[in-house]
Design an enzyme around this catalytic site. Sequence first.
Site, mmCIF file in Angstrom:
data_model
loop_
_atom_site.group_PDB
_atom_site.id
_atom_site.type_symbol
_atom_site.label_atom_id
_atom_site.label_comp_id
_atom_site.label_asym_id
_atom_site.label_seq_id
_atom_site.Cartn_x
_atom_site.Cartn_y
_atom_site.Cartn_z
ATOM 1 N N ARG A 4 -2.099 -14.512 3.682
ATOM 2 C CA ARG A 4 -2.899 -13.913 4.764
ATOM 3 C C ARG A 4 -2.224 -14.157 6.119
ATOM 4 O O ARG A 4 -2.185 -13.276 6.972
ATOM 5 C CB ARG A 4 -4.317 -14.507 4.794
ATOM 6 C CG ARG A 4 -5.200 -14.103 3.625
ATOM 7 C CD ARG A 4 -5.682 -12.693 3.655
ATOM 8 N NE ARG A 4 -6.610 -12.373 4.709
ATOM 9 C CZ ARG A 4 -7.278 -11.220 4.782
ATOM 10 N NH1 ARG A 4 -7.102 -10.274 3.853
ATOM 11 N NH2 ARG A 4 -8.096 -10.970 5.767
ATOM 12 N N THR A 63 -5.783 -7.638 10.393
ATOM 13 C CA THR A 63 -5.994 -6.329 9.762
ATOM 14 C C THR A 63 -5.440 -5.194 10.625
ATOM 15 O O THR A 63 -4.812 -4.266 10.109
ATOM 16 C CB THR A 63 -7.509 -6.126 9.536
ATOM 17 O OG1 THR A 63 -8.022 -7.255 8.820
ATOM 18 C CG2 THR A 63 -7.781 -4.866 8.745
ATOM 19 N N LYS A 106 0.830 -1.198 0.000
ATOM 20 C CA LYS A 106 0.000 0.000 0.000
ATOM 21 C C LYS A 106 0.877 1.267 0.000
ATOM 22 O O LYS A 106 2.101 1.186 0.193
ATOM 23 C CB LYS A 106 -0.936 -0.053 1.212
ATOM 24 C CG LYS A 106 -1.919 -1.235 1.152
ATOM 25 C CD LYS A 106 -2.842 -1.252 2.367
ATOM 26 C CE LYS A 106 -3.843 -2.394 2.280
ATOM 27 N NZ LYS A 106 -4.785 -2.381 3.437
ATOM 28 N N GLU A 115 -9.657 -9.962 -7.911
ATOM 29 C CA GLU A 115 -8.683 -8.875 -7.761
ATOM 30 C C GLU A 115 -7.571 -8.971 -8.811
ATOM 31 O O GLU A 115 -7.112 -7.950 -9.334
ATOM 32 C CB GLU A 115 -8.111 -8.899 -6.333
ATOM 33 C CG GLU A 115 -9.186 -8.533 -5.306
ATOM 34 C CD GLU A 115 -8.774 -8.767 -3.850
ATOM 35 O OE1 GLU A 115 -7.627 -9.202 -3.603
ATOM 36 O OE2 GLU A 115 -9.610 -8.514 -2.963
ATOM 37 N N ARG A 141 2.338 -7.161 9.108
ATOM 38 C CA ARG A 141 1.638 -6.002 9.691
ATOM 39 C C ARG A 141 2.099 -5.737 11.123
ATOM 40 O O ARG A 141 2.221 -4.580 11.539
ATOM 41 C CB ARG A 141 0.132 -6.220 9.618
ATOM 42 C CG ARG A 141 -0.414 -6.004 8.200
ATOM 43 C CD ARG A 141 -1.815 -6.539 8.061
ATOM 44 N NE ARG A 141 -2.477 -6.083 6.847
ATOM 45 C CZ ARG A 141 -3.666 -6.534 6.437
ATOM 46 N NH1 ARG A 141 -4.320 -7.435 7.152
ATOM 47 N NH2 ARG A 141 -4.213 -6.076 5.311
ATOM 48 N N PHE A 176 -15.511 3.578 7.286
ATOM 49 C CA PHE A 176 -14.111 3.829 6.916
ATOM 50 C C PHE A 176 -13.874 3.791 5.406
ATOM 51 O O PHE A 176 -12.734 3.930 4.967
ATOM 52 C CB PHE A 176 -13.182 2.830 7.631
ATOM 53 C CG PHE A 176 -13.473 1.364 7.349
ATOM 54 C CD1 PHE A 176 -12.999 0.744 6.190
ATOM 55 C CD2 PHE A 176 -14.216 0.606 8.246
ATOM 56 C CE1 PHE A 176 -13.257 -0.598 5.933
ATOM 57 C CE2 PHE A 176 -14.477 -0.749 8.001
ATOM 58 C CZ PHE A 176 -13.994 -1.351 6.839
ATOM 59 N N TYR A 211 -12.387 -2.289 -3.225
ATOM 60 C CA TYR A 211 -12.913 -2.325 -1.865
ATOM 61 C C TYR A 211 -14.443 -2.254 -1.837
ATOM 62 O O TYR A 211 -15.023 -1.847 -0.825
ATOM 63 C CB TYR A 211 -12.300 -1.193 -1.040
ATOM 64 C CG TYR A 211 -10.881 -1.489 -0.557
ATOM 65 C CD1 TYR A 211 -10.593 -2.660 0.150
ATOM 66 C CD2 TYR A 211 -9.843 -0.594 -0.793
ATOM 67 C CE1 TYR A 211 -9.303 -2.932 0.597
ATOM 68 C CE2 TYR A 211 -8.539 -0.861 -0.337
ATOM 69 C CZ TYR A 211 -8.291 -2.030 0.356
ATOM 70 O OH TYR A 211 -7.013 -2.300 0.818
#
Length: 149
Positions: free
Chosen positions: A85, A91, A9, A126, A102, A57, A49
């Site tokens: 994942r 998340t 990102k 995707e 993360r 959000f 998304y």
Amino acid sequence: MERTFVMIKPDGVQRNLVGNIIACFEKKGLKIVGLKMMRIPRDLAEKHYGEHKDKPFFGPLVEYITSGPVVAMVLEGKDAVTTVREMMGATNPLKAAPGTIRATYGMDIGRNVVHGSDSPASAGREINLFFSPEELVDYRRDVDRWIYE
Ligand code: DAT
Ligand code: MG
């Protein structure tokens, strides 16, 4: 072998984490079959998304993901969707298991550095959104016999 869609990102790019994050996946044994840097147009972000469009959000999420270039990739390997994942972690980076990407690199749910498809169906959707078939490369890796028995 399964394919999954992964994206570093805008925060990951700005923080110079592109090499580190790709290295995690490469060292694991996942094979890169597509890779590009791009700026995500707003309509693509909203499609990507789409499942979150009614969430509070959604607006900030679209702003964030379109705020700078991202690095999009398609990774291939055994159970690639679940494997990625698990490597990314939860998340919310503060809830992610230690050692996950993360957990290692993030602090806030809205700056969680990396995206990975959540199911094989999402992965198919995707990959089609972000890559044309000609951008995905079919090739053999000699090292695969040392990664898979
Ligand atoms: P993931 O990216 O782990 O698949 P998701 O699909 O539920 O998570 O949400 C997509 C992104 O939206 C997520 O990476 C960060 C943001 N997000 C999710 N839940 C959020 C929340 N409660 N508050 C703020 N941002 C959120
Ligand atoms: Mg998701």
